[in-house]
Design a protein around this motif. Structure first.
Motif, PDB file in Angstrom:
ATOM      1  N   LEU A  47       4.197 -72.643  32.522  1.00 45.40           N
ATOM      2  CA  LEU A  47       2.966 -73.408  32.715  1.00 45.40           C
ATOM      3  C   LEU A  47       2.217 -73.023  33.985  1.00 45.40           C
ATOM      4  N   PRO A  74       5.640 -84.138  23.301  1.00 42.42           N
ATOM      5  CA  PRO A  74       7.023 -84.433  22.918  1.00 42.42           C
ATOM      6  C   PRO A  74       7.173 -85.675  22.048  1.00 42.42           C
ATOM      7  N   LEU A  83       8.529 -79.651  33.101  1.00 42.54           N
ATOM      8  CA  LEU A  83       7.241 -79.473  32.435  1.00 42.54           C
ATOM      9  C   LEU A  83       6.213 -80.456  32.980  1.00 42.54           C
ATOM     10  N   ASP A  84       6.630 -81.703  33.170  1.00 44.70           N
ATOM     11  CA  ASP A  84       5.727 -82.711  33.714  1.00 44.70           C
ATOM     12  C   ASP A  84       5.314 -82.350  35.139  1.00 44.70           C
ATOM     13  N   GLN A 143      -1.392 -77.518  28.851  1.00 39.18           N
ATOM     14  CA  GLN A 143      -0.555 -78.390  28.027  1.00 39.18           C
ATOM     15  C   GLN A 143      -0.829 -78.148  26.545  1.00 39.18           C
ATOM     16  N   ALA A 187       0.573 -74.827  25.323  1.00 38.46           N
ATOM     17  CA  ALA A 187       2.016 -74.945  25.144  1.00 38.46           C
ATOM     18  C   ALA A 187       2.397 -75.924  24.037  1.00 38.46           C
ATOM     19  N   GLU A 188       1.414 -76.639  23.486  1.00 42.27           N
ATOM     20  CA  GLU A 188       1.649 -77.702  22.506  1.00 42.27           C
ATOM     21  C   GLU A 188       2.740 -78.658  23.009  1.00 42.27           C
ATOM     22  N   TYR A 189       2.559 -79.084  24.243  1.00 42.01           N
ATOM     23  CA  TYR A 189       3.516 -80.011  24.836  1.00 42.01           C
ATOM     24  C   TYR A 189       3.103 -81.430  24.462  1.00 42.01           C
ATOM     25  N   LEU A 219       2.725 -79.469  35.173  1.00 43.30           N
ATOM     26  CA  LEU A 219       1.378 -79.888  34.790  1.00 43.30           C
ATOM     27  C   LEU A 219       0.720 -80.725  35.876  1.00 43.30           C
ATOM     28  N   GLY A 241      10.632 -73.392  32.101  1.00 46.81           N
ATOM     29  CA  GLY A 241       9.578 -74.327  31.700  1.00 46.81           C
ATOM     30  C   GLY A 241       8.426 -74.357  32.688  1.00 46.81           C
ATOM     31  N   SER A 253      14.117 -81.470  31.786  1.00 44.93           N
ATOM     32  CA  SER A 253      12.869 -81.472  31.023  1.00 44.93           C
ATOM     33  C   SER A 253      11.680 -81.950  31.844  1.00 44.93           C
TER      34      SER A 253
END
Length: 260
Positions: free
Chosen positions: A62, A223, A196-197, A216, A219-221, A200, A58, A193
């Protein structure tokens, strides 16, 4: 303001040829400044047997656009390294071949964490590279490995909820119940998970908020989990008990390693 060129292809290939710059230093008690725009960011991501693959993949997805040609997957030896679910990732560099000066040193978590907390070669490598790295980072139980190397003593930090409050203090860190915790040049993320945060938030500091926002979006992040059970506070007691049973060997092993 012209937006950065961060198409999916450009996100992977962004940057120019690396120049011979040293890591960005920070004044005592402050966060480091941004990395110079005229070179890729130098990132080393640790791989070890029993890591959680998503902890690596992940953030790597990014951050890869920041590090064309300078993102190193590092382990004790080159080659495939099996994760805790059996999926293997490939180490591109052995410890000795990893560049000495890094912008980001990254450690994932996983079921293999207790063994790595006792791995003298890995801990020595982390201490050496962390002494010069601009940012020292982890996701999930990777913070326990940093802690075992003595790299979180006196820092605020987070980890997976199952070990955060019980094990981090044994390693000299102050546990914080947040998704991502910045303390000077240490950055730690909560469970899996949260990588990812973390990626970014770190990308925003390395290249600016617009870069992070664009990554972001690429990646179409966005959630929208189908269940509200991502923390013990949200989950039903029976679900918490089931998760505790699954995680009990990891918690016991990490606690023993922290006390050894």
């Amino acid at each position: 303001m012209t937006p950065p060129d961060l198409s999916r292809r450009a996100l992977i290939a962004a940057g120019v040829a690396a120049a011979a710059f040293g890591p960005v230093r920070s004044a005592a008690g402050t966060e480091p400044g941004p990395i110079p725009q005229d070179r890729p960011v130098r990132i080393a991501m640790i791989l070890y047997p029993g890591m959680t693959a998503l902890d690596v993949v992940g953030p790597q997805a990014l951050l890869a656009g920041l590090a064309p040609g300078s993102l190193y997957c590092v382990s004790e030896a080159e080659g495939p390294v099996a994760s805790d679910t059996g999926l293997s990732l490939v180490a591109t560099h052995a410890f000795a071949a990893c560049p000495p000066d890094l912008d980001v040193l990254f450690v994932p978590g996983g079921d293999g964490t207790p063994a790595q907390m006792r791995d003298a070669a890995l801990l020595a490598f982390l201490r050496d590279r962390a002494a010069r790295a601009t940012w020292v980072t982890s996701v999930c139980t990777g913070s326990l490995i940093l802690g075992a190397a003595g790299l979180l003593r006196g820092y605020r930090a987070t980890s997976h909820w199952c070990v955060r409050d019980a094990v981090l203090p044994l390693l000299g860190a102050t546990p914080v119940a947040e998704r991502v915790v910045f303390d000077r040049n240490r950055v730690t993320g909560a469970g899996i998970s949260a990588g990812l945060d973390l990626a970014l938030a770190l990308a925003a500091r390395l290249r600016g908020p617009d870069y992070a926002r664009t990554a972001q979006l690429v990646a179409e992040y966005a959630p929208e989990p189908p269940f509200q059970a991502g923390t013990p506070a949200q989950a039903d007691p029976a679900i918490v008990r089931a998760a505790d049973a699954i995680l009990a060997p990891l918690v016991a092993g990490a606690t023993a390693a922290a006390r050894s």
